[in-house]
Design a protein around this motif. Structure first.
Motif, PDB file in Angstrom:
ATOM      1  N   SER A 100       7.477  16.040  13.251  1.00  0.00           N
ATOM      2  CA  SER A 100       8.876  15.508  13.593  1.00  0.00           C
ATOM      3  C   SER A 100       8.837  14.267  13.368  1.00  0.00           C
ATOM      4  N   ASP A 101      10.114  13.561  13.296  1.00  0.00           N
ATOM      5  CA  ASP A 101      10.052  12.003  12.784  1.00  0.00           C
ATOM      6  C   ASP A 101       9.530  11.204  13.674  1.00  0.00           C
ATOM      7  N   PRO A 102       9.480  11.431  15.282  1.00  0.00           N
ATOM      8  CA  PRO A 102       8.660  10.199  15.821  1.00  0.00           C
ATOM      9  C   PRO A 102       7.266  10.330  15.468  1.00  0.00           C
ATOM     10  N   LEU A 103       6.638  11.471  15.230  1.00  0.00           N
ATOM     11  CA  LEU A 103       5.374  11.821  14.712  1.00  0.00           C
ATOM     12  C   LEU A 103       4.891  10.990  13.532  1.00  0.00           C
ATOM     13  N   ARG A 104       6.080  11.109  12.524  1.00  0.00           N
ATOM     14  CA  ARG A 104       5.951  10.696  11.230  1.00  0.00           C
ATOM     15  C   ARG A 104       5.916   9.059  11.461  1.00  0.00           C
ATOM     16  N   GLU A 105       6.757   8.412  12.273  1.00  0.00           N
ATOM     17  CA  GLU A 105       6.719   6.864  12.390  1.00  0.00           C
ATOM     18  C   GLU A 105       5.451   6.628  13.127  1.00  0.00           C
ATOM     19  N   ARG A 106       5.038   7.203  13.967  1.00  0.00           N
ATOM     20  CA  ARG A 106       3.757   7.028  14.415  1.00  0.00           C
ATOM     21  C   ARG A 106       2.650   7.008  13.451  1.00  0.00           C
ATOM     22  N   ALA A 107       2.667   7.871  12.495  1.00  0.00           N
ATOM     23  CA  ALA A 107       1.830   7.864  11.678  1.00  0.00           C
ATOM     24  C   ALA A 107       1.771   6.660  10.719  1.00  0.00           C
ATOM     25  N   MET A 114       0.854  -1.233  -0.055  1.00  0.00           N
ATOM     26  CA  MET A 114      -0.127  -0.318   0.116  1.00  0.00           C
ATOM     27  C   MET A 114       0.988   1.046   0.090  1.00  0.00           C
ATOM     28  N   GLN A 115       0.482   2.227  -0.819  1.00  0.00           N
ATOM     29  CA  GLN A 115       1.315   3.343  -1.126  1.00  0.00           C
ATOM     30  C   GLN A 115       0.782   4.253   0.085  1.00  0.00           C
ATOM     31  N   THR A 116       1.622   4.907   0.808  1.00  0.00           N
ATOM     32  CA  THR A 116       1.523   5.969   1.936  1.00  0.00           C
ATOM     33  C   THR A 116       1.985   7.260   1.565  1.00  0.00           C
ATOM     34  N   THR A 117       1.358   8.319   1.981  1.00  0.00           N
ATOM     35  CA  THR A 117       1.536   9.600   1.729  1.00  0.00           C
ATOM     36  C   THR A 117       1.646  10.365   2.847  1.00  0.00           C
ATOM     37  N   ILE A 118       2.466  11.176   3.362  1.00  0.00           N
ATOM     38  CA  ILE A 118       2.393  12.021   4.669  1.00  0.00           C
ATOM     39  C   ILE A 118       2.589  13.378   4.043  1.00  0.00           C
ATOM     40  N   THR A 119       1.539  14.288   4.673  1.00  0.00           N
ATOM     41  CA  THR A 119       1.632  15.774   4.284  1.00  0.00           C
ATOM     42  C   THR A 119       1.631  16.592   5.409  1.00  0.00           C
ATOM     43  N   ALA A 120       2.215  17.660   5.348  1.00  0.00           N
ATOM     44  CA  ALA A 120       2.232  18.546   6.524  1.00  0.00           C
ATOM     45  C   ALA A 120       1.728  19.946   5.952  1.00  0.00           C
ATOM     46  N   ARG A 121       0.799  20.742   6.368  1.00  0.00           N
ATOM     47  CA  ARG A 121       0.512  21.762   5.851  1.00  0.00           C
ATOM     48  C   ARG A 121       0.311  23.066   7.033  1.00  0.00           C
ATOM     49  N   HIS A 124      -0.874  17.142  17.597  1.00  0.00           N
ATOM     50  CA  HIS A 124      -1.023  16.327  16.392  1.00  0.00           C
ATOM     51  C   HIS A 124      -1.083  14.680  16.768  1.00  0.00           C
ATOM     52  N   ARG A 125      -0.440  14.135  17.983  1.00  0.00           N
ATOM     53  CA  ARG A 125      -0.613  12.821  18.132  1.00  0.00           C
ATOM     54  C   ARG A 125      -2.234  12.625  18.658  1.00  0.00           C
ATOM     55  N   SER A 126      -2.504  13.453  19.441  1.00  0.00           N
ATOM     56  CA  SER A 126      -4.080  13.183  19.955  1.00  0.00           C
ATOM     57  C   SER A 126      -5.044  13.382  18.983  1.00  0.00           C
ATOM     58  N   ALA A 127      -4.868  14.169  17.857  1.00  0.00           N
ATOM     59  CA  ALA A 127      -5.687  14.253  16.740  1.00  0.00           C
ATOM     60  C   ALA A 127      -5.468  13.016  15.664  1.00  0.00           C
ATOM     61  N   THR A 130      -3.523   8.585   2.675  1.00  0.00           N
ATOM     62  CA  THR A 130      -2.855   9.794   2.622  1.00  0.00           C
ATOM     63  C   THR A 130      -3.222  10.199   4.218  1.00  0.00           C
ATOM     64  N   VAL A 131      -2.103  10.810   4.755  1.00  0.00           N
ATOM     65  CA  VAL A 131      -2.235  11.428   6.062  1.00  0.00           C
ATOM     66  C   VAL A 131      -1.833  12.837   6.059  1.00  0.00           C
ATOM     67  N   VAL A 132      -2.786  13.876   6.520  1.00  0.00           N
ATOM     68  CA  VAL A 132      -2.236  15.346   6.178  1.00  0.00           C
ATOM     69  C   VAL A 132      -2.416  15.810   7.707  1.00  0.00           C
ATOM     70  N   PHE A 133      -1.238  16.344   8.075  1.00  0.00           N
ATOM     71  CA  PHE A 133      -1.275  17.172   9.244  1.00  0.00           C
ATOM     72  C   PHE A 133      -1.346  18.696   9.052  1.00  0.00           C
TER      73      PHE A 133
END
Length: 105
Positions: A13-20, A1-8, A71-74, A38-41
């Protein structure tokens, strides 16, 4: 599965990206034939927002949005919402061809 993480409007942070990524893998295991996630912060005023979009086979898209003080609780709230959608989707009857012919001769 392809995963995309975006921040607007924010930094992720790297730990939050790993958690996502961990959350995406867990949700991908629940979905039948996941194709893309797709994960959008995002940050709006004092509210942190995370949106999860899961594309599954047959063109269905499931979207969940979570808000929180950070962001972690969201991310956790959005994960719970998407998990409920996946459970409901697995209970729905599948659309498909009927086993009987439409115009028997």
């Amino acid at each position: 599965m392809q995963t995309t993480i975006t921040a607007r409007h924010c930094e992720v942070s790297d730990p939050l990206r790993e958690r996502a990524i961990t959350v995406v893998e867990r949700l991908g295991n629940l979905a039948s034939r996941p194709m893309e996630m797709t994960v959008v912060f995002d940050t709006e005023a004092d509210q942190q927002i995370v949106e999860l979009r899961l594309h599954v086979a047959r063109g269905e898209i499931l979207v969940a949005k979570g808000e929180g003080a950070d962001h972690r609780s969201a991310l956790d709230r959005a994960e719970e919402k998407l998990r409920r959608q996946l459970e409901r989707a697995s209970d729905r009857p599948r659309k498909g061809r009927s086993s009987q012919a439409k115009n028997p001769l």
